[in-house]
Design an enzyme around this catalytic site. Structure first.
Site, short mmCIF file in Angstrom:
data_model
loop_
_atom_site.label_atom_id
_atom_site.label_comp_id
_atom_site.label_asym_id
_atom_site.label_seq_id
_atom_site.Cartn_x
_atom_site.Cartn_y
_atom_site.Cartn_z
N LYS A 139 0.86 -1.19 0.00
CA LYS A 139 0.00 0.00 0.00
C LYS A 139 0.90 1.24 0.00
O LYS A 139 1.93 1.27 0.69
CB LYS A 139 -0.87 -0.05 1.27
CG LYS A 139 -1.90 1.05 1.36
CD LYS A 139 -2.76 0.82 2.61
CE LYS A 139 -3.82 1.88 2.77
NZ LYS A 139 -4.69 1.64 3.94
N LEU A 188 -6.75 8.38 3.45
CA LEU A 188 -6.91 6.99 3.94
C LEU A 188 -8.18 6.80 4.77
O LEU A 188 -8.49 5.67 5.13
CB LEU A 188 -5.72 6.52 4.79
CG LEU A 188 -4.31 6.65 4.22
CD1 LEU A 188 -3.30 6.01 5.19
CD2 LEU A 188 -4.18 5.99 2.88
N SER A 214 -9.17 1.58 2.80
CA SER A 214 -8.26 2.38 2.02
C SER A 214 -7.16 1.57 1.33
O SER A 214 -6.43 2.11 0.50
CB SER A 214 -7.62 3.45 2.91
OG SER A 214 -6.93 2.85 3.99
N VAL A 235 -7.54 0.99 9.91
CA VAL A 235 -7.92 1.72 11.12
C VAL A 235 -9.44 1.67 11.35
O VAL A 235 -9.93 2.12 12.37
CB VAL A 235 -7.37 3.17 11.05
CG1 VAL A 235 -8.26 4.07 10.25
CG2 VAL A 235 -7.15 3.77 12.41
N GLY A 236 -10.13 1.11 10.36
CA GLY A 236 -11.59 1.02 10.48
C GLY A 236 -12.15 -0.05 9.54
O GLY A 236 -13.36 -0.21 9.42
N GLY A 237 -11.24 -0.73 8.85
CA GLY A 237 -11.68 -1.77 7.91
C GLY A 237 -10.88 -1.78 6.63
O GLY A 237 -11.23 -2.49 5.68
N SER A 238 -9.81 -1.02 6.58
CA SER A 238 -9.13 -0.80 5.31
C SER A 238 -8.37 -1.97 4.74
O SER A 238 -7.97 -1.95 3.58
CB SER A 238 -8.19 0.40 5.42
OG SER A 238 -8.95 1.57 5.42
#
Ligand SMILES: CCCCCCCC/C=C\CCCCCCCC(=O)NCC(=O)O
Length: 572
Positions: A139, A188, A214, A235-238
Site C-alpha cells: 500500500k 486513507l 483504504s 484503522v476502520g476496515g481498510s
C-alpha cells in the site's frame, strides 16, 4: 447596528474572497505537480514492461499459475528463480493495473534485488530465507526508502521516505521482494479508492464499482491477480473491506503484533483506535504462511522497536485439534447488511458446524454507542488534522460529502442534530459524535475501555474463541457511495475499537435470489438504507466475504477459523 452588520458582511466577503483566491492558486500549482507525477508513472510502467518482457512468455505463464505456497516452494528448490518471479509479477501487475488503475509506482530495483538474491543462492553456504524471492506489493502509505508515501495528497508528492520502516526491513530480510506500491483514497479515511494524484482504482469484477479502501489498490491488484501477496493498513476496515469487495483474504492483527516505529498513519495521535498493517492475499493459506514466518521471527521487530512485544507465532493455537466455540451474528443492530452478506455468515456457520465446531448466537452490545465512540475517537480533534491537510490540497470529488461534514463546526452539528433526529435518527447519532471538548473525549476513552471489558466478558462467559460476522453492510458499491455512507463501517471499525485481530475470507458471490430478497425485504427506512439498497441492485456476481475476529494475540485462532471456512468452500 446596521453599521456592524455591514462590517461583518464585508469582513466575511473579504475572507471568502481571500480564501477562494488562495485555494485557486494552490490548486493550479498542485495540478502541475499531479500531472508530472502521472507522467512519471506512465514512464515507470513502460520501463517495467520492458523488464517484464525479458522473460519467456511460457515461463511467465508457468510461474504466474503457481499459488503462494507453490511459488514459495519452487523458489526454495531453485526450480523458479527470483528474477522469474519478479518479472512474472511485473507483467501480471501491469495487466491488472491497465484494468483497474491499481499501481502508483513500480519498484524497478526489485529486478536487481532479484538478480542479487539469485546470485547469492549460487553459493553453497547461503541459506535461503523462508520467503526467498516472493514478490510483495505494498500500500502506498508504507514507508519504503526512496519512494513517496503521499496518502493521496498531491502536496506530499516527491517527498520520498528516507528509510524503510522496520516492517519493510523485516520483509526484505525474510526474502520478500517489494515490487510495487498501490493506490489509496485521499487521507486513507475512506473505504473507496480515489485521489487527485493517481485517480480512481476500480473493482476488477466491475469497473463501475469500487475496490474498497483504504487498501483498495491492494484489493484491486490481488483480486485482479496482479500480486500474490501484499500489505495494507486498517484503522476502520481498510484491509478487510477491500478483501470483501474483491474476493481476497486478509487480516488486521491487533495493534501490538507489529512494530510501528518508522511507519506512518492517516491521523497520528488517536490512542484508543488501534490500527495495524496486515497481509492481503489470494487465499488464507498465503496469509498463514506469511504470518507464520514473520511472527516466527518477530524478535527482529521487537529488537528494533521495544513497543512491539516479542509474541511469536502460536502454532499450537493455529493447529489445535480442539473444537472451537464460535459466536456469530448477522446483524449488529446498527446497520442491517444486504441479504448476500447475511447468507455468507449463515453458510460459514454451517461449514464450521460440519467440521464439528459449536456455533452459537452472539449479540454485540450497543452498536449505536460504539459508532459514536468510534467517530469521536478517530476524529478526536473533530476532523481538524485531516481537514487542514485537505484544504491545502486538491480535494478528491468522491470524498467531498465526507469533507463537507468535517467542515461543519461541531457545535453547529450538535444543534442541527436535534431536528435531524426527528427524521433521520441514525444521522443524528453521527452528528453528535465529533468531540466538543476534552472532558467529552476523556469520557469517550473511559467508555471504550469499559466497552472492551464488557465485550470480552461476554465472550468469556460463553467460552467463545472467535466471533463470526458480516464483513460490511453491502457488496462493492459505486465509487461515490462510501463517503455518503460512512456509517457503513460498523462491522469492521468495532474490531479496531476493541483492538481484536480480525480477518476476512471470501465465501460466495451475490446471487439472483439475494437480489430478489434485497428488492422485496431490505429496509428503506432512511437515506443510508435507501443508498445501500440502490447501490446493491445490479451487484449479482460480486464477491462476498465473512469476517472472523478474536481478542488480541489470538490471531492464529482467527486464521484457523478462516482457513477452515476456506477449505470447506474451495476443497483446497
Ligand atoms: C455529521 C457526521 C460527522 C461524522 C463525520 C465522519 C467523517 C468520516 C470520518 C471517518 C471515516 C472513517 C471511515 C473509516 C474507513 C476505513 C479507514 C481505514 O481503515 N484507514 C486505514 C488507515 O488509516 O491506515
Amino acid at each position: 447596528m446596521l453599521f456592524y452588520v455591514v462590517l461583518l458582511l464585508l469582513g466575511a466577503g473579504a475572507y471568502y474572497y481571500h480564501f477562494t483566491a488562495n485555494r485557486k492558486k494552490i490548486i493550479e500549482r498542485l495540478e502541475v505537480v499531479a500531472q508530472r507525477r502521472r507522467d512519471d508513472l506512465a514512464k515507470n510502467v513502460v520501463e517495467t514492461r520492458r523488464i517484464a518482457d525479458k522473460l519467456d512468455p511460457k515461463r511467465r505463464d508457468y510461474v504466474g499459475g503457481l499459488d503462494f505456497i507453490q511459488l514459495q516452494n519452487e523458489l526454495q528448490k531453485g526450480t523458479v528463480t527470483c528474477v522469474e518471479a519478479v518479472r512474472t509479477y511485473f507483467h501480471k501487475a501491469i495487466l491488472a493495473h491497465e484494468k483497474t488503475n491499481a499501481v502508483t509506482c513500480f519498484i524497478l530495483e526489485a529486478d536487481q534485488q532479484a538478480e542479487e538474491l539469485d546470485e547469492k543462492a549460487k553459493q553453497a553456504s547461503y541459506v535461503k530465507p523462508p520467503m526467498f524471492g516472493v514478490p510483495l506489493s505494498l500500500k502506498e502509505c508504507l514507508k519504503v526508502k526512496g519512494y513517496d508515501t503521499t496518502r493521496g495528497f498531491v502536496q506530499d508528492a516527491y517527498r520520498p521516505a528516507t528509510e524503510d520502516s522496520i516492517q519493510i526491513e523485516h520483509y526484505k530480510k525474510l526474502g520478500l521482494i517489494p515490487f510495487c506500491q498501490t493506490n489509496v483514497p485521499q487521507s486513507l479515511l475512506s473505504y473507496n479508492c480515489s485521489n487527485p494524484l493517481f485517480g480512481t482504482t476500480t473493482n476488477p469484477f466491475d469497473s463501475t464499482r469500487t475496490c474498497g479502501g483504504s487498501s483498495g489498490g491492494e484489493g484491486a491488484l490481488i483480486g485482479g491477480r496482479g500480486s500474490i501477496i501484499g500489505i495494507g493498513t486498517d484503522v476502520g476496515g481498510s484491509v478487510r473491506i477491500p478483501c470483501h469487495f474483491t474476493g481476497t483474504a486478509g487480516i488486521k492483527p491487533s495493534k501490538m503484533r507489529f512494530a510501528h516505529r518508522g511507519g506512518g498513519a492517516s491521523v497520528p495521535g488517536k490512542p484508543m483506535i488501534d490500527a495495524n498493517d496486515g497481509p492481503m492475499a489470494q487465499d488464507v493459506r498465503a496469509n498463514v504462511e506469511f504470518l507464520r514466518n514473520v511472527w516466527g521471527d518477530i524478535d527482529f521487530q521487537s529488537d528494533r522497536d521495544p513497543y512491539c512485544p516479542p509474541v511469536h507465532w502460536n502454532e499450537s493455537l493455529y493447529s489445535s485439534e480442539k473444537k472451537l466455540r464460535v459466536g456469530y451474528y448477522i446483524d449488529d443492530g446498527w446497520f442491517t447488511p444486504t441479504p448476500a452478506l447475511q447468507r455468507a455468515v449463515l453458510e460459514s456457520k454451517k461449514h464450521l458446524e460440519n467440521a464439528g465446531h459449536t456455533v452459537i448466537p452472539f449479540y454485540p452490545p450497543r452498536l449505536t454507542k460504539v459508532m459514536q465512540l468510534y467517530f469521536r475517537a478517530v476524529c478526536l480533534d473533530g476532523g481538524q488534522y485531516v481537514l487542514n491537510k485537505l484544504l491545502k490540497d486538491i480535494i478528491e470529488p468522491t470524498i467531498r460529502f465526507q469533507v463537507t461534514l468535517w467542515m461543519v463546526p461541531t457545535w453547529v452539528q450538535r444543534i442541527l442534530s436535534y431536528p435531524v433526529s426527528l427524521v433521520f435518527p441514525r444521522m443524528a447519532v453521527l452528528m453528535q459524535s465529533l468531540t466538543r471538548d476534552t472532558f467529552e473525549l476523556r469520557e469517550a476513552y473511559a467508555d471504550i475501555e469499559a466497552y472492551r471489558e464488557e465485550y470480552v466478558g461476554m465472550m468469556m462467559k460463553d467460552n467463545l474463541d472467535v466471533i463470526l460476522c458480516p464483513a460490511s453492510v453491502m457488496p462493492a458499491p459505486q465509487h461515490d457511495i462510501p463517503s455518503k455512507v460512512v456509517s457503513g463501517v460498523s462491522y469492521t471499525c468495532l474490531y479496531n475499537l476493541l483492538d481484536f485481530g480480525a480477518g476476512v475470507v471470501p465465501v460466495t458471490t451475490v446471487s439472483k435470489s439475494d437480489e430478489e430478497k434485497l428488492i422485496n425485504e431490505y429496509p428503506e427506512t432512511d437515506k443510508w438504507y435507501q443508498t445501500v439498497k440502490k447501490a446493491t441492485i445490479g451487484a449479482i456476481g460480486m464477491p462476498i466475504g465473512v469476517q472472523v475476529a478474536a481478542p488480541p494475540f489470538r490471531e492464529e485462532a482467527v486464521l484457523r477459523t478462516m482457513r477452515e471456512i476456506e477449505l470447506a468452500i474451495t476443497g483446497k
